[in-house]
Design a protein around this motif. Structure first.
Motif, PDB file in Angstrom:
ATOM      1  N   HIS A 180       1.073  -0.966   0.573  1.00 40.60           N
ATOM      2  CA  HIS A 180      -0.311  -0.048   0.308  1.00 40.60           C
ATOM      3  C   HIS A 180       1.222   1.579   0.487  1.00 40.60           C
ATOM      4  N   ILE A 181       0.279   2.455  -0.525  1.00 42.42           N
ATOM      5  CA  ILE A 181       1.325   3.732  -0.425  1.00 42.42           C
ATOM      6  C   ILE A 181       0.329   4.604   0.144  1.00 42.42           C
ATOM      7  N   PHE A 182       0.949   5.040   0.761  1.00 41.32           N
ATOM      8  CA  PHE A 182       0.220   6.563   1.398  1.00 41.32           C
ATOM      9  C   PHE A 182       0.463   7.319   1.007  1.00 41.32           C
ATOM     10  N   VAL A 183      -0.489   8.338  -0.037  1.00 39.75           N
ATOM     11  CA  VAL A 183       0.127   9.815  -0.325  1.00 39.75           C
ATOM     12  C   VAL A 183      -0.572  10.846   0.166  1.00 39.75           C
ATOM     13  N   GLN A 184      -0.333  12.038   0.261  1.00 38.18           N
ATOM     14  CA  GLN A 184      -0.853  14.015   0.280  1.00 38.18           C
ATOM     15  C   GLN A 184      -2.054  13.747   0.309  1.00 38.18           C
ATOM     16  N   SER A 185      -2.401  13.833  -1.500  1.00 36.23           N
ATOM     17  CA  SER A 185      -3.420  14.089  -1.797  1.00 36.23           C
ATOM     18  C   SER A 185      -4.478  13.181  -2.780  1.00 36.23           C
ATOM     19  N   ASP A 186      -4.589  13.955  -3.352  1.00 36.08           N
ATOM     20  CA  ASP A 186      -5.398  12.930  -4.266  1.00 36.08           C
ATOM     21  C   ASP A 186      -4.668  13.006  -5.946  1.00 36.08           C
ATOM     22  N   MET A 188      -1.334  14.115  -6.010  1.00 33.72           N
ATOM     23  CA  MET A 188      -0.319  12.562  -6.315  1.00 33.72           C
ATOM     24  C   MET A 188      -0.782  11.608  -6.163  1.00 33.72           C
ATOM     25  N   ALA A 189      -1.607  11.138  -5.432  1.00 32.70           N
ATOM     26  CA  ALA A 189      -2.012   9.642  -6.127  1.00 32.70           C
ATOM     27  C   ALA A 189      -2.325   9.464  -7.410  1.00 32.70           C
ATOM     28  N   ASP A 190      -3.378  10.353  -7.997  1.00 31.19           N
ATOM     29  CA  ASP A 190      -3.482  10.258  -9.420  1.00 31.19           C
ATOM     30  C   ASP A 190      -2.295  11.204 -10.169  1.00 31.19           C
ATOM     31  N   TRP A 191      -1.968  11.427 -10.003  1.00 29.52           N
ATOM     32  CA  TRP A 191      -0.300  10.801 -10.460  1.00 29.52           C
ATOM     33  C   TRP A 191       0.725  10.387 -10.612  1.00 29.52           C
ATOM     34  N   LEU A 192       0.780   9.664  -9.278  1.00 33.37           N
ATOM     35  CA  LEU A 192       1.335   7.971  -9.007  1.00 33.37           C
ATOM     36  C   LEU A 192       0.269   6.931 -10.119  1.00 33.37           C
ATOM     37  N   ALA A 193      -1.170   6.720 -10.381  1.00 34.49           N
ATOM     38  CA  ALA A 193      -1.500   6.508 -11.327  1.00 34.49           C
ATOM     39  C   ALA A 193      -1.412   6.539 -12.532  1.00 34.49           C
ATOM     40  N   ARG A 201      -4.352   0.755  -4.768  1.00 34.20           N
ATOM     41  CA  ARG A 201      -3.358   0.557  -3.613  1.00 34.20           C
ATOM     42  C   ARG A 201      -2.791   1.906  -3.030  1.00 34.20           C
ATOM     43  N   MET A 202      -3.746   2.854  -3.385  1.00 36.32           N
ATOM     44  CA  MET A 202      -2.863   4.775  -2.546  1.00 36.32           C
ATOM     45  C   MET A 202      -4.040   4.996  -1.678  1.00 36.32           C
ATOM     46  N   THR A 203      -4.143   5.725  -0.732  1.00 32.25           N
ATOM     47  CA  THR A 203      -5.166   5.955   0.464  1.00 32.25           C
ATOM     48  C   THR A 203      -4.320   7.456   0.828  1.00 32.25           C
ATOM     49  N   ALA A 204      -4.937   8.538   0.430  1.00 32.22           N
ATOM     50  CA  ALA A 204      -4.628   9.654   0.267  1.00 32.22           C
ATOM     51  C   ALA A 204      -5.411  10.585   2.128  1.00 32.22           C
ATOM     52  N   GLY A 323       4.350  21.771  -6.317  1.00 27.43           N
ATOM     53  CA  GLY A 323       3.688  21.849  -5.501  1.00 27.43           C
ATOM     54  C   GLY A 323       2.245  21.296  -5.991  1.00 27.43           C
ATOM     55  N   ASP A 324       2.096  20.779  -7.115  1.00 27.65           N
ATOM     56  CA  ASP A 324       0.358  20.440  -7.354  1.00 27.65           C
ATOM     57  C   ASP A 324       0.032  19.458  -6.650  1.00 27.65           C
ATOM     58  N   THR A 325       0.742  18.322  -6.253  1.00 24.55           N
ATOM     59  CA  THR A 325       0.871  17.411  -5.765  1.00 24.55           C
ATOM     60  C   THR A 325       0.833  17.134  -3.714  1.00 24.55           C
ATOM     61  N   MET A 326       1.302  18.692  -3.346  1.00 28.67           N
ATOM     62  CA  MET A 326       1.438  18.294  -2.080  1.00 28.67           C
ATOM     63  C   MET A 326       0.163  19.396  -1.086  1.00 28.67           C
ATOM     64  N   SER A 327      -0.438  19.252  -0.021  1.00 32.66           N
ATOM     65  CA  SER A 327      -1.944  19.727   0.863  1.00 32.66           C
ATOM     66  C   SER A 327      -0.707  19.985   1.781  1.00 32.66           C
ATOM     67  N   PRO A 328      -0.760  21.594   1.483  1.00 32.96           N
ATOM     68  CA  PRO A 328      -0.035  22.499   2.617  1.00 32.96           C
ATOM     69  C   PRO A 328      -1.224  22.518   3.345  1.00 32.96           C
TER      70      PRO A 328
END
Length: 417
Positions: A180-186, A188-193, A201-204, A323-328
């Motif tokens: 499983h991969i935890f990511v910081q934002s949806d 980022m998940a879309d980018w990895l996909a 396999r991802m959870t934002a 910046g676009d994949t971050m969750s500030p």
């Protein structure tokens, strides 16, 4: 009120967790999420990493903390994987096999973590809060644009090699082996996909806040005469050239044309003295000394005391993969404190602004930011309404007790399947 714990498994889950940030942890998405929230759901962690922050390294309420080496060491970049291996060995020395090995934002140690998980016959989990490889690529390109001569070419070659090796390691060797991969934002998940990794396999897990710390009723406004009779605008956080922090000064130059008594409070530090001196030079070069208060590092209590003296909070993150994949955190912190926000349109910030109705979202352009800020400064009733909506939204969507419930549920599902 905090959510009720989900039904726990017959025995607690244990995570051997290698982290990139200095220990003891200071980031809320490690300290609060894993130190406070996860134990409520029977998820305990053995933290592994390098020292570098203040605090008692033995005081980790959620399991154990194994500090090997220091991020302040000039050898940290080379020795961290070895130190992590020693720390992981110590964590395993407690006698109980972990239910998974998890690595956060490390590449070489990510590969070691995958190997260790395979040897232990437990799942490997990766936590990506930042696209590290793309950060290396940005640094490589920045050197190419700003440094010349043999020294510049050698530095470029070193960073190019690091970026290439890191890309191969993380995308071909580390992430393919993660259950499983935890990511910081949806985003980022879309980018990895888009790179071929399964979205299932991802959870934002976006950034949140500790509701108790960011309760405005408990924050005492700072007593600083420099803020008296001024229209105070806030930036809460670190400054750096890579973050294009001088954009805040561009906005201030625009603001003072229409609002001569505006004061931008930058409540935060820089990663180095060089970066802080760069910001001071920029302020002086633009003759903004009477319109910008650069506080430097502040204790959290004092920083929040400055925050509640402000009328508008600014959050500007350069667009691009980073910046676009971050969750500030900044927008969420402003809203939690009842401060209306002006933020630019990276996906997570735009989502928060649209869902909360507690701020304005504009492109990262000085005139657009200044116009939105003036709109709120000149319309106190609208600003008041925005300020009232923020805390309710954060309590419903972005506190760590809420985020923790989702993370714990994911662990139960992934590690027990």
């Amino acid at each position: 009120m905090p959510s009720q714990p989900i039904t726990s498994s017959p025995s607690p889950l244990s995570i051997a967790f290698i982290v990139r940030d200095p220990l003891p942890p200071i980031r809320a998405d490690v300290d609060t999420l894993f130190g406070t929230e996860m134990p409520r759901y029977g998820v305990h962690t053995e933290l592994v990493g390098q020292g570098g922050s203040e605090g008692d390294a033995s005081a980790w309420p959620a399991g154990g903390m194994h500090v090997v080496g220091s991020l302040r060491s000039p050898l940290a970049a080379f020795c961290s994987p070895l130190w992590d291996l020693v720390g992981l060995w110590r964590a395993l020395g407690k006698g109980k096999r972990p239910d998974c090995v998890q690595v956060r934002d490390k590449i070489a140690s990510g590969l070691l973590g995958r190997i260790a998980a395979a040897l232990l016959r437990v799942p490997f989990v990766y936590w990506m809060s930042f696209p590290i490889v793309e950060g290396y690529a940005v640094r490589r390109d920045d050197i190419a644009h700003h440094q010349r001569g043999i020294k510049g070419r050698l530095k470029w070659a070193a960073h190019a090699l690091r970026a290439w090796a890191s890309r191969v390691t993380i995308y071909r060797l580390v992430l393919p082996g993660a259950r499983h991969i935890f990511v910081q934002s949806d985003a980022m998940a879309d980018w990895l996909a888009s790179k071929g990794f399964s979205r299932e396999r991802m959870t934002a897990v976006p950034m949140g806040v500790d509701a108790a710390l960011f309760d405005r009723a408990t924050v005492e406004p700072v007593q600083d005469a420099r803020l008296d009779s001024r229209r105070v605008v806030l930036y809460l956080g670190r400054i750096a050239q890579s973050r294009k922090s001088d954009f805040l000064l561009d906005v201030t130059e625009e603001l003072r044309k229409a609002c001569p008594d505006v004061l931008l409070v930058i409540a935060g530090d820089a990663p180095s003295n060089d970066e802080m001196n760069w910001m001071r030079r920029e302020i002086a070069a633009r003759k903004l000394e009477q319109h910008v208060l650069l506080t430097g590092w502040l204790p959290r209590k004092t920083a929040l005391g400055y925050a509640v003296r402000s009328e508008v909070g600014l959050a500007a993150v350069p667009r691009g993969v980073l910046g676009d994949t971050m969750s500030p955190t900044k927008v969420v912190e402003y809203l939690a404190l009842g401060i209306p926000a002006v933020a630019n349109d990276i996906p997570d910030q735009q989502l928060v602004i649209e869902q909360s109705g507690a701020g304005l979202c504009v492109p990262m352009e000085a005139q657009a930011f200044a116009a939105a800020t003036l709109e709120l400064l000149n319309d106190p009733e609208r600003a008041r309404q925005f300020g009232m909506r923020g805390p309710a939204y954060v309590k419903s969507h972005r506190t760590y007790d809420i985020l923790g419930r989702n993370v714990a549920r994911t662990y139960k599902k992934v590690l027990m399947e």
